[in-house]
Design a protein around this motif. Structure first.
Motif, mmCIF file in Angstrom:
data_model
loop_
_atom_site.group_PDB
_atom_site.id
_atom_site.type_symbol
_atom_site.label_atom_id
_atom_site.label_comp_id
_atom_site.label_asym_id
_atom_site.label_seq_id
_atom_site.Cartn_x
_atom_site.Cartn_y
_atom_site.Cartn_z
ATOM 1 N N THR A 17 0.824 -1.211 0.000
ATOM 2 C CA THR A 17 0.000 0.000 0.000
ATOM 3 C C THR A 17 0.853 1.254 0.000
ATOM 4 O OG1 THR A 17 -1.791 -1.124 1.171
ATOM 5 C CG2 THR A 17 -1.762 1.272 1.279
ATOM 6 N N ALA A 18 1.875 1.268 0.848
ATOM 7 C CA ALA A 18 2.759 2.436 0.920
ATOM 8 C C ALA A 18 3.475 2.650 -0.406
ATOM 9 C CB ALA A 18 3.766 2.266 2.046
ATOM 10 N N ARG A 19 3.963 1.572 -1.000
ATOM 11 C CA ARG A 19 4.676 1.686 -2.273
ATOM 12 C C ARG A 19 3.741 2.174 -3.379
ATOM 13 N NH1 ARG A 19 5.901 -3.131 -2.583
ATOM 14 N NH2 ARG A 19 7.857 -3.072 -1.433
ATOM 15 N N ASN A 20 2.539 1.627 -3.405
ATOM 16 C CA ASN A 20 1.554 2.022 -4.406
ATOM 17 C C ASN A 20 1.203 3.505 -4.284
ATOM 18 O OD1 ASN A 20 -0.806 1.558 -6.306
ATOM 19 N ND2 ASN A 20 -1.914 2.138 -4.457
ATOM 20 N N LEU A 21 0.973 3.963 -3.053
ATOM 21 C CA LEU A 21 0.625 5.364 -2.837
ATOM 22 C C LEU A 21 1.787 6.299 -3.182
ATOM 23 C CD1 LEU A 21 -1.353 5.068 0.510
ATOM 24 C CD2 LEU A 21 -2.278 5.828 -1.689
ATOM 25 N N LYS A 22 2.994 5.864 -2.871
ATOM 26 C CA LYS A 22 4.156 6.707 -3.164
ATOM 27 C C LYS A 22 4.353 6.889 -4.660
ATOM 28 C CE LYS A 22 9.085 7.195 -2.102
ATOM 29 N NZ LYS A 22 10.252 6.597 -1.395
ATOM 30 N N ILE A 23 4.306 5.785 -5.388
ATOM 31 C CA ILE A 23 4.463 5.873 -6.845
ATOM 32 C C ILE A 23 3.324 6.687 -7.458
ATOM 33 C CG2 ILE A 23 4.473 4.542 -8.988
ATOM 34 C CD1 ILE A 23 5.814 2.269 -7.401
ATOM 35 N N GLY A 24 2.098 6.422 -7.009
ATOM 36 C CA GLY A 24 0.946 7.144 -7.532
ATOM 37 C C GLY A 24 1.001 8.622 -7.220
ATOM 38 N N GLY A 25 1.424 8.967 -6.000
ATOM 39 C CA GLY A 25 1.528 10.381 -5.633
ATOM 40 C C GLY A 25 2.536 11.120 -6.492
ATOM 41 N N THR A 232 -1.404 14.338 -0.955
ATOM 42 C CA THR A 232 -2.147 13.550 0.033
ATOM 43 C C THR A 232 -1.756 12.081 -0.032
ATOM 44 O OG1 THR A 232 -4.033 15.069 -0.101
ATOM 45 C CG2 THR A 232 -4.456 12.887 0.816
ATOM 46 N N MET A 233 -1.585 11.560 -1.239
ATOM 47 C CA MET A 233 -1.164 10.165 -1.393
ATOM 48 C C MET A 233 0.231 9.946 -0.824
ATOM 49 S SD MET A 233 -2.642 9.504 -5.252
ATOM 50 C CE MET A 233 -2.067 7.810 -5.402
ATOM 51 N N LEU A 234 1.128 10.890 -1.039
ATOM 52 C CA LEU A 234 2.484 10.762 -0.507
ATOM 53 C C LEU A 234 2.476 10.781 1.020
ATOM 54 C CD1 LEU A 234 4.417 13.062 -3.007
ATOM 55 C CD2 LEU A 234 4.572 10.577 -2.826
ATOM 56 N N ARG A 235 1.624 11.614 1.607
ATOM 57 C CA ARG A 235 1.525 11.651 3.067
ATOM 58 C C ARG A 235 0.976 10.335 3.617
ATOM 59 N NH1 ARG A 235 -0.938 17.781 4.074
ATOM 60 N NH2 ARG A 235 1.030 18.899 3.709
ATOM 61 N N ARG A 236 -0.022 9.796 2.937
ATOM 62 C CA ARG A 236 -0.576 8.507 3.384
ATOM 63 C C ARG A 236 0.456 7.395 3.217
ATOM 64 N NH1 ARG A 236 -6.944 8.062 2.613
ATOM 65 N NH2 ARG A 236 -6.398 5.872 2.774
ATOM 66 N N ALA A 237 1.265 7.493 2.161
ATOM 67 C CA ALA A 237 2.325 6.504 1.949
ATOM 68 C C ALA A 237 3.337 6.563 3.091
ATOM 69 C CB ALA A 237 3.020 6.750 0.616
ATOM 70 N N ALA A 238 3.706 7.770 3.489
ATOM 71 C CA ALA A 238 4.662 7.920 4.587
ATOM 72 C C ALA A 238 4.079 7.373 5.890
ATOM 73 C CB ALA A 238 5.043 9.391 4.745
ATOM 74 N N ALA A 239 2.796 7.656 6.131
ATOM 75 C CA ALA A 239 2.158 7.152 7.351
ATOM 76 C C ALA A 239 2.073 5.631 7.332
ATOM 77 C CB ALA A 239 0.763 7.760 7.494
ATOM 78 N N SER A 240 1.742 5.064 6.179
ATOM 79 C CA SER A 240 1.651 3.607 6.055
ATOM 80 C C SER A 240 3.013 2.956 6.244
ATOM 81 C CB SER A 240 1.072 3.237 4.688
ATOM 82 O OG SER A 240 1.003 1.846 4.517
ATOM 83 N N ALA A 241 4.072 3.600 5.707
ATOM 84 C CA ALA A 241 5.420 3.058 5.850
ATOM 85 C C ALA A 241 5.872 3.083 7.308
ATOM 86 C CB ALA A 241 6.395 3.845 4.984
ATOM 87 N N ARG A 242 5.478 4.139 8.036
ATOM 88 C CA ARG A 242 5.846 4.213 9.459
ATOM 89 C C ARG A 242 5.182 3.086 10.250
ATOM 90 N NH1 ARG A 242 5.336 9.863 8.682
ATOM 91 N NH2 ARG A 242 3.193 9.807 9.483
ATOM 92 N N VAL A 243 3.911 2.830 9.945
ATOM 93 C CA VAL A 243 3.207 1.743 10.632
ATOM 94 C C VAL A 243 3.852 0.407 10.296
ATOM 95 C CG1 VAL A 243 1.035 0.485 10.765
ATOM 96 C CG2 VAL A 243 1.029 2.983 10.750
ATOM 97 N N THR A 244 4.233 0.223 9.040
ATOM 98 C CA THR A 244 4.863 -1.025 8.610
ATOM 99 C C THR A 244 6.202 -1.236 9.305
ATOM 100 O OG1 THR A 244 3.812 -0.833 6.454
ATOM 101 C CG2 THR A 244 5.700 -2.295 6.604
#
Length: 256
Positions: A17-25, A232-244
């Motif tokens: 999810t984090a990777r997908n959001l980062k690339i998409g952002g 927004t997608m990049l921020r969600r990616a960063a948050a998801s990566a922190r949780v991971t």
């Protein structure tokens, strides 16, 4: 005694999810920036006056190139849209997102044909008109008028399918799925305005200046919204990566 068990992902391994959001952002932001740059270099062609249009195109040696760049920029932005839709979890949001993506794909196809066709035809006509005798130039002006009339309808259809319908549907999908509500509804509003404006100009060309649709809505407001979505997608990616990256709590056991 056993403490509650919290399942976690392996540290240092970013989730899909984090990777997908980062690339998409990144794609959403890059596509929007490149598209706006191409449109600024393109300028506002005076299509209603074919003689002036030929002079306008003749003064811009990059006229053909910016049309091709705009097509590739829209393709990059499509990658961002795909990633956004992939991140949606709400069932209705996913259906709306996929419908918006289908519209975007059709709109991109129409835009590619219309944009590259006009982007090649007018520079060739402008170059020929610059060297032609007055009688021959009149024929070339009529040809430029025919190009403008032929591409006008497809360009409006492209705006409606590329930006109108997708933003309207994807905006609702984002609001349903937990993205910032203001961002989702803003996209819906911009998409509805773009769809109505394109339809209005198709049914009544003198309704208002086309620059409001192609320049203000399509090249500025839509792209600003895309940048906001990408961030927004990049921020969600960063948050998801922190949780991971957080290690799972260690379980402690007490001997009986």
């Amino acid at each position: 005694m056993t403490l509650p068990d919290t399942t976690g992902l392996s540290a240092g391994q970013p989730s899909d999810t984090a990777r997908n959001l980062k690339i998409g952002g990144v794609c959403a932001v890059l596509g929007a920036v490149v598209f706006t740059t191409a449109r600024l270099l393109h300028g506002d062609t005076p299509a209603a006056d074919p003689r002036a249009a030929l002079d306008f195109v003749a003064s811009r040696p990059t006229y053909a190139a910016v049309h091709l760049v705009a097509v590739f920029a829209a393709l990059i932005a499509m990658a961002g849209l795909i990633s956004l839709i992939k991140s949606l979890a709400h069932p209705t949001a996913r259906v709306l997102g996929r419908a918006g993506l289908a519209s975007y794909a059709v709109g991109l196809a129409v835009f590619s044909v219309e944009s590259t066709g006009e982007g090649l035809a007018l520079p060739e006509l402008a170059e020929a008109a610059a060297k032609a005798a007055p009688a021959e130039r009149a024929e070339l002006v009529r040809a430029a008028h025919a190009v403008a009339m032929t591409t006008h309808g497809p360009s409006l259809a492209a705006m409606a399918l590329l930006y109108g319908v997708p933003l309207l549907l994807v905006g609702v999908a984002m609001a349903l799925d937990g993205y910032p509500a203001w961002l989702g509804w803003a996209g819906t509003g911009v998409g509805a305005a773009t769809l109505l404006a394109a339809t209005g100009l198709f049914l009544s060309p003198p309704l208002f200046p086309g620059a409001l649709l192609y320049g203000v809505l399509g090249s500025m407001i839509v792209q600003l919204w895309s940048v906001a979505v990408g961030v927004t997608m990049l921020r969600r990616a960063a948050a998801s990566a922190r949780v991971t990256a957080e290690p799972a709590p260690v379980q402690h056991h007490r001997s009986p």
